[in-house]
Design an enzyme around this catalytic site. Sequence first.
Site, PDB file in Angstrom:
ATOM      1  N   ASP A 243      34.437  35.996  63.977  1.00 39.90           N
ATOM      2  CA  ASP A 243      34.960  36.817  62.876  1.00 39.90           C
ATOM      3  C   ASP A 243      35.436  38.120  63.495  1.00 39.90           C
ATOM      4  OD1 ASP A 243      32.545  35.909  60.279  1.00 39.90           O
ATOM      5  OD2 ASP A 243      34.126  34.808  61.286  1.00 39.90           O
ATOM      6  N   ASP A 407      35.364  29.528  51.036  1.00 39.17           N
ATOM      7  CA  ASP A 407      34.249  30.493  50.997  1.00 39.17           C
ATOM      8  C   ASP A 407      33.546  30.379  49.648  1.00 39.17           C
ATOM      9  OD1 ASP A 407      36.578  32.702  52.502  1.00 39.17           O
ATOM     10  OD2 ASP A 407      34.914  31.706  53.521  1.00 39.17           O
TER      11      ASP A 407
HETATM   12  O1  1PR Z   1      41.642  34.605  53.009  1.00 39.64           O
HETATM   13  O2  1PR Z   1      43.324  33.434  54.424  1.00 39.64           O
HETATM   14  O3  1PR Z   1      42.963  35.904  54.671  1.00 39.64           O
HETATM   15  O4  1PR Z   1      41.253  34.226  55.447  1.00 39.64           O
HETATM   16  C1  1PR Z   1      40.171  35.065  55.636  1.00 39.64           C
HETATM   17  C2  1PR Z   1      39.221  34.319  56.519  1.00 39.64           C
HETATM   18  O5  1PR Z   1      38.180  35.220  56.924  1.00 39.64           O
HETATM   19  C3  1PR Z   1      38.570  33.155  55.809  1.00 39.64           C
HETATM   20  O6  1PR Z   1      38.458  32.042  56.707  1.00 39.64           O
HETATM   21  C4  1PR Z   1      37.168  33.672  55.459  1.00 39.64           C
HETATM   22  O7  1PR Z   1      36.210  32.610  55.566  1.00 39.64           O
HETATM   23  C5  1PR Z   1      36.931  34.690  56.550  1.00 39.64           C
HETATM   24  N1  1PR Z   1      36.124  35.821  56.103  1.00 39.64           N
HETATM   25  C6  1PR Z   1      36.516  36.785  55.252  1.00 39.64           C
HETATM   26  N2  1PR Z   1      35.503  37.686  55.133  1.00 39.64           N
HETATM   27  C7  1PR Z   1      34.496  37.277  55.908  1.00 39.64           C
HETATM   28  C8  1PR Z   1      33.203  37.969  56.086  1.00 39.64           C
HETATM   29  O8  1PR Z   1      32.308  37.452  56.766  1.00 39.64           O
HETATM   30  N3  1PR Z   1      33.076  39.140  55.486  1.00 39.64           N
HETATM   31  N4  1PR Z   1      34.183  35.310  57.399  1.00 39.64           N
HETATM   32  C9  1PR Z   1      34.889  36.102  56.528  1.00 39.64           C
HETATM   33  C10 1PR Z   1      33.699  34.139  56.991  1.00 39.64           C
HETATM   34  C11 1PR Z   1      32.804  32.315  58.099  1.00 39.64           C
HETATM   35  C12 1PR Z   1      32.377  32.003  59.458  1.00 39.64           C
HETATM   36  C13 1PR Z   1      30.944  32.379  59.652  1.00 39.64           C
HETATM   37  C14 1PR Z   1      30.125  31.160  59.403  1.00 39.64           C
HETATM   38  C15 1PR Z   1      29.130  30.923  60.456  1.00 39.64           C
HETATM   39  N5  1PR Z   1      32.922  33.716  58.053  1.00 39.64           N
HETATM   40  O9  1PR Z   1      33.211  32.660  60.305  1.00 39.64           O
HETATM   41  O10 1PR Z   1      30.821  32.852  60.911  1.00 39.64           O
HETATM   42  O11 1PR Z   1      29.596  31.336  58.115  1.00 39.64           O
HETATM   43  O12 1PR Z   1      28.258  32.006  60.526  1.00 39.64           O
HETATM   44  P1  1PR Z   1      26.755  31.770  61.051  1.00 39.64           P
HETATM   45  O13 1PR Z   1      26.784  30.636  62.033  1.00 39.64           O
HETATM   46  O14 1PR Z   1      26.387  33.071  61.692  1.00 39.64           O
HETATM   47  O15 1PR Z   1      25.950  31.462  59.843  1.00 39.64           O
HETATM   48  P2  1PR Z   1      42.364  34.581  54.304  1.00 39.64           P
END
Ligand code: 1PR
Length: 559
Positions: A243, A407
């Site tokens: 991320d 998400d």
């Molecule tokens: O909506 O097309 O601009 O895409 C935004 C992207 O950023 C999406 O894929 C969304 O999932 C991701 N995103 C947005 N905000 C966050 C945040 O964390 N605040 N990350 C975010 C989502 C998902 C994985 C995460 C897993 C594994 N993160 O990257 O790392 O849940 O984590 P873990 O193994 O530590 O549990 P757009």
Amino acid sequence: MSSYKVSLLDYGAGNVRSLRNAIRALGYEVEDIHTTEEILAAKVILFPGVGSYGQAMNSLQEKGWSEALKTYIRADRPFFGICLGMQSLFEGSEETPCVPGLGIIPGMITKFDTSSGLKVPQIGWNGFSKVKSASFLSEIKSDDTVYFVHSFCALPTEANLEWVLGVTDYGNTRYISTIQKGNVFATQFHPEKSGSVGLTILRSFLEKSGAVFDPNAVAPANLDALLHFPATTLVRRVIACLDVRSNDQGDLIVTKGDQYDVREANDGNENNGRGNVRNLGKPVGLCETYYSDGADEVVFLNITSFRNGVIEDLPMLQVLEKSSEKCFVPLTVGGGIREYKDPEGNTWSALDVAARYFRAGADKVSIGGDAVLSVEEFLSTNAKTGKSSIEQISNHYGAQAVVVSIDPKRVYVSSPSDAPNGVTVVELQEDDKGGFGPNGETHCWWQATVKGGRETRNVDAITVARISEVLGAGEIMLNCIDFDGQGNGYDKALITAVSDSVTIPVIASSGAGAVEHFSEIFNATNISAALAAGIFHRKEVPIQSVKQHLIASSIPCRK
Ligand code: 1PR
């Protein structure tokens, strides 16, 4: 540096940057072919192909290259076709029946049979069994795997048997994954994305200046003979996810959410009371670390892209450019893949944005928020417009280049009747890692969100997955906000419900905290891959430990 330049036939496919990087990493210079004269004068030709068959063949025709290429190949000149570059050698493809192939090899390209529930496209690492001697591939071992990403394949027939060098099994299909006759060689898989095994194949080909003819090669006697070679299998993928966002000082860093909250606990002093953005490392450095530690893919998610545009987000594009120079496994990038207007007022389509990422070195793009909005629009009209980001990119680059990132948030209900009409409600089990609801609710459904979980939408995750497939997505990356960063394991109930509702590969994401969580979710569901972030970034669990555990658990994975 090598004694000759490699000629690259780039008709405008997707990500050819990685192949250029691989050739350079092996010490060879690359020169692009621009004219038919350069085709006929080439010492060695590499022809990579990504995307749709019709697009590839029409591009060759429009450039006037088809006849020169046929002349070159028929003269048994050194040639290496990759993916569509191999398929183009056949007579044509079911993908675009009206568009002829080069017709060098007898046979048509056909779609994988999905009737048995096979996930198509095949995306991931599979082996290939050599069916005749090939001294230039002597370093490749029988249990080595290589990276495939395709929905169509070439089937062996008596007429093309003399061309078959390697076969691969996917579902009930044993198909041609490597061809070679004289100095003409081609692979369905992507050597430039197959890690050290792929680089070995490329290096062997280039070191021999493409002279791959093997005097000892004896083609199989008949089709039955192909049945006696070892079976291969598509292995499960372990994916590292980064991320990425700017911290308060403006530096691009790898961060990690705790249920999507990426800031440290409020330490009370700077940032007007908000904690710092968790800083877990630099994107390119971590990508290289995970590549060498055996990650099968690396995903970059630009998590604040909903605030700014991609085209001018040069730091993020440079992350891809730098990472793809040394990391020869598939790179996916997400965040901001949607139509948008830049500060100067120029409008960029989702396809423009994706193309910018592909040119920077991405193999796949991941669409989050805009996929949810596209699904909502489809549900309102029950018709495809061809204008959604999913359709635009999939129609141009192929389904295999489009991942939809979901998400979802759990919504607990006492019974299915308490949930909105049309959503999939699941009765939770005692052992469910998410537990029952705060008021003991025994059922839940998963509400889709946009803007990184900041905004809920009136559509559920299963519907988003199903309609994304209808619109042309090739893979689902399934997060879960409730499980994100908790380290208690994946949301099995969600993953089962989604994976059973689509025929495209699903990547489980969110919640990994131990190696056992990977074997648990692989054994409990038919997912193709499991993704993790925090445990890798915090160096709690090395990727190699996950793989050793999977092998010890008899779950096939890439060494
Ligand atoms: O909506 O097309 O601009 O895409 C935004 C992207 O950023 C999406 O894929 C969304 O999932 C991701 N995103 C947005 N905000 C966050 C945040 O964390 N605040 N990350 C975010 C989502 C998902 C994985 C995460 C897993 C594994 N993160 O990257 O790392 O849940 O984590 P873990 O193994 O530590 O549990 P757009």
